[in-house]
Each structure stands twice: as C-alpha cells, then as structure tokens.
Scaffold this active site. Structure first.
Site, PDB file in Angstrom:
ATOM      1  N   TYR A   1      -5.201   6.144  22.068  1.00 19.71           N
ATOM      2  CA  TYR A   1      -5.180   6.078  23.533  1.00 19.71           C
ATOM      3  C   TYR A   1      -5.853   7.313  24.132  1.00 19.71           C
ATOM      4  CZ  TYR A   1      -1.594   2.299  23.968  1.00 19.71           C
ATOM      5  OH  TYR A   1      -0.896   1.129  23.956  1.00 19.71           O
ATOM      6  N   GLY A   2      -5.683   8.436  23.455  1.00 24.07           N
ATOM      7  CA  GLY A   2      -6.127   9.720  24.020  1.00 24.07           C
ATOM      8  C   GLY A   2      -7.611   9.820  24.267  1.00 24.07           C
TER       9      GLY A   2
ATOM     10  N   CYS B   1       4.889   8.305  24.174  1.00 24.07           N
ATOM     11  CA  CYS B   1       3.466   8.649  24.124  1.00 24.07           C
ATOM     12  C   CYS B   1       3.145   9.472  25.373  1.00 24.07           C
ATOM     13  CB  CYS B   1       2.653   7.357  24.121  1.00 24.07           C
ATOM     14  SG  CYS B   1       0.878   7.611  24.176  1.00 24.07           S
ATOM     15  N   ASN B   2       2.717  10.698  25.157  1.00 27.94           N
ATOM     16  CA  ASN B   2       2.376  11.570  26.292  1.00 27.94           C
ATOM     17  C   ASN B   2       1.208  10.993  27.091  1.00 27.94           C
ATOM     18  OD1 ASN B   2       3.812  14.471  25.708  1.00 27.94           O
ATOM     19  ND2 ASN B   2       3.355  13.380  23.829  1.00 27.94           N
TER      20      ASN B   2
ATOM     21  N   CYS C   1       1.650  15.747  21.650  1.00 23.54           N
ATOM     22  CA  CYS C   1       1.320  14.364  21.255  1.00 23.54           C
ATOM     23  C   CYS C   1       2.305  14.012  20.147  1.00 23.54           C
ATOM     24  CB  CYS C   1      -0.116  14.294  20.747  1.00 23.54           C
ATOM     25  SG  CYS C   1      -0.517  12.757  19.879  1.00 23.54           S
TER      26      CYS C   1
ATOM     27  N   HIS D   1       2.182  12.100  17.687  1.00 25.64           N
ATOM     28  CA  HIS D   1       1.637  12.026  16.319  1.00 25.64           C
ATOM     29  C   HIS D   1       1.707  13.388  15.609  1.00 25.64           C
ATOM     30  CE1 HIS D   1      -0.142   8.173  17.548  1.00 25.64           C
ATOM     31  NE2 HIS D   1      -0.486   7.964  16.301  1.00 25.64           N
TER      32      HIS D   1
HETATM   33  N1  DGL Z   1       0.894   9.684  20.398  1.00 22.39           N
HETATM   34  C1  DGL Z   1       0.224   9.697  21.623  1.00 22.39           C
HETATM   35  C2  DGL Z   1       0.637  10.813  22.562  1.00 22.39           C
HETATM   36  O1  DGL Z   1       1.741  11.307  22.466  1.00 22.39           O
HETATM   37  C3  DGL Z   1      -1.239   9.364  21.717  1.00 22.39           C
HETATM   38  C4  DGL Z   1      -2.121   9.459  20.531  1.00 22.39           C
HETATM   39  C5  DGL Z   1      -3.413   8.706  20.762  1.00 22.39           C
HETATM   40  O2  DGL Z   1      -3.388   7.487  20.571  1.00 22.39           O
HETATM   41  O3  DGL Z   1      -4.406   9.328  21.149  1.00 22.39           O
HETATM   42  O4  DGL Z   1      -0.112  11.196  23.427  1.00 22.39           O
END
Ligand code: DGL
Length: 296
Positions: free
Chosen positions: A53-54, A85-86, A207, A209
């Site tokens: 998503y980022g 998810c941030n 994040c 992850h």
């Molecule tokens: N885990 C996600 C977050 O906390 C986003 C990671 C991604 O998909 O870029 O922002």
C-alpha cells in the site's frame, strides 16, 4: 466464515474483531490483541494481492480500505475493526469513521508521542512507508511534536514488500538478502545511532511489517537504541473501546467457533507460512477470500 453456535443468532459481544493490513504486517498487531484479549475471536484479512500500500496512491489505498471494511462487516459480522496498517489509517480512517459511525474503530499511527517520552538524546528516527510519511495526517502528527525533539523521518520503499515476500517459500532467500540491504541503507541514511549527544536513541517502527524484522534492526542500530511499535497500545485501546460499548466478550471459546480466522487476497501458502512462523497458528485457520473482493 466464523461459525456460530447452532441456529441461535450470535450475541453481538460474541462477534469477532476484524483486523486488516495490506498484507502480513498486521499479524504483529493481532499477536498483541490475542495476548491482551484472550477471550475474543478475530478475523484477520491480509490484502497481499494489493501490497505494498505504501507505494500506491492514497485514493487506491482508501478504496481498498472501504471495500475490506464492507466485506468484514457483511460477511463476518465484526463488532469492531482494527486498521492494523499505518498507511491505510493515514489514507482512510477519517472517512471510514463517517461511513461506519456505529462500529468501534481503531487506527494506527507511528508512535511519535510515545517515542518522545523515551528519548534521552532528543533525536528520534522514524521508519515508515512513503504513503504514511507523505500523508497530511502524518504531517499534522509531526508538526504537533516537532518542537519537542529532532525527528529524522525515513520512507522505506521496498521494505514492507521484501518482508511480505520473505514468507513465500521460493522467494525467502532473495527477500532476506533484500531486507538486510534495505535495513542497512535506510538506517545509514538516518544518521548516527547511540546514546551520545546528537545520536538517535529511539527508533519508531511506523509500519506494522517492520516489527517482524525488529531483531535485525536492533542488531544494526545497537543495543542502546529503543525500538518503538504500537501493537500493545492498540490492543489496549481496542479493549477500552469494546468495554465502553459493552462489547467485550466475557465467555471462553465454545470449542466450536474458531478463535482466529486468517484471510488473504494473495498467496495462501505465504500467509500460512507467516501464521506458523510468527503466531504458531496451523495452516487450517487460513483461507483465500472470494474473488469479488479482489477488484474494487
Ligand atoms: N503494514 C503497512 C503499514 O503499517 C503497510 C505496508 C505496505 O503495504 O506498504 O503501513
């Protein structure tokens, strides 16, 4: 879908808590939630087919967030939603609250305020996705604390995706090498770490992850640096919201309903490997989501 007892309609407090992320990163938040709320049931959705998503547009991330929230409400009858998810929180939490005024909602943001309470040198590093650091929500958060410490913000393109791929059996080796390379590059770009004057002594993992590479990150920045994540505070906030809404589950599992159900729009094997490695959960709790959720 999670099963309910017999034909009796489920009591609302017995419904599951929904959680989602662009992929497997939010499992780090699920882990904290399970620990804090052992009587609750959880349905987790990894949108791995659309990660990262980022590095996508805010509009795209907001669309995915709304589609997933609808899916979890309609098909899993969730009683609360944790946006683990941030990036999705920055893109869509405001509108999500307007669309679901009755649903207890918890979002995530990089832990800048907790980091302020921890730093001794007054130098704080922040690692997050490009989407998070370039969002208006993050700009507001940063400006609210900027006068109190020196913040070094680093967008970490590629890192969440490499962590995502590290659980896919045939990509593990290559992804691990990429993770090591990116962690070195991004920590070097932030400056010196340590407890001396001018050194970064507190590092925010902005994040979900990144929590899964915490040990590698700690080894790079040294033992004096405190790494900060949001899993535990988010779990406590979820508990507070459920309690206030009278939705905390007071009964132990009935032995029929699964306490955890993990769903993915992406590779099922990757999710199964991550669930086993990071949460000790068996492959049977993982399922693919219907194709209707794939395109929004
Ligand atoms: N885990 C996600 C977050 O906390 C986003 C990671 C991604 O998909 O870029 O922002």
């Amino acid at each position: 879908m999670l099963k309910h007892i017999g034909a009796r309609p489920p009591m609302k407090a017995f419904g599951p808590i929904g959680i989602f992320d662009s992929g497997i990163g939010g499992l780090s938040v699920l882990k904290a939630l399970q620990k804090e709320l052992p009587l609750e049931r959880f349905v987790y959705l990894a949108d791995s087919a659309h990660a990262p998503y980022g590095e996508k547009s805010e509009h795209f991330v907001a669309q995915r967030t709304h589609a997933i929230a609808e899916h979890l409400c309609a098909h899993h009858h969730i009683k609360a939603l944790v946006v683990a998810c941030n990036t999705a929180t920055a893109a869509a939490i405001h509108e999500l609250r307007l669309k679901h005024p009755m649903l207890p909602l918890v979002g995530l943001e990089p832990a800048l305020k907790p980091a302020l309470a921890l730093t001794r040198t007054g130098h704080i590093g922040v690692m997050a996705t490009q989407g998070t650091v370039s969002s208006a929500k993050f700009a507001r958060l940063l400006s609210s604390v900027q006068s109190e410490a020196h913040f070094m913000t680093q967008a970490c393109n590629g890192l969440a995706m490499a962590i995502e791929q590290s659980t896919t059996p045939d990509q593990t080796h290559c992804a691990q090498a990429q993770i090591t390379h990116l962690l070195q590059t991004y920590t070097q770009a932030m400056g010196r770490f340590g407890s001396g004057p001018g050194e970064i002594d507190t590092l925010v993992m902005g994040c979900t992850h990144y929590v899964f590479v915490e040990n590698a990150l700690q080894a790079l920045v040294g033992p004096e640096v405190q790494l900060v994540s949001t899993g535990v505070p988010v779990a406590r906030q979820t508990q507070r919201l459920l309690m206030a809404a009278g939705l905390l589950n007071a009964e132990a599992s009935d032995g029929v309903s699964q306490p955890v159900c993990l769903l993915t729009t992406g590779d099922l094997q990757g999710l199964q490997a991550a669930a086993l490695r990071w949460l000790g959960l068996p492959g049977e709790v993982c399922q693919a989501v219907p194709a209707s959720l794939h395109d929004t």
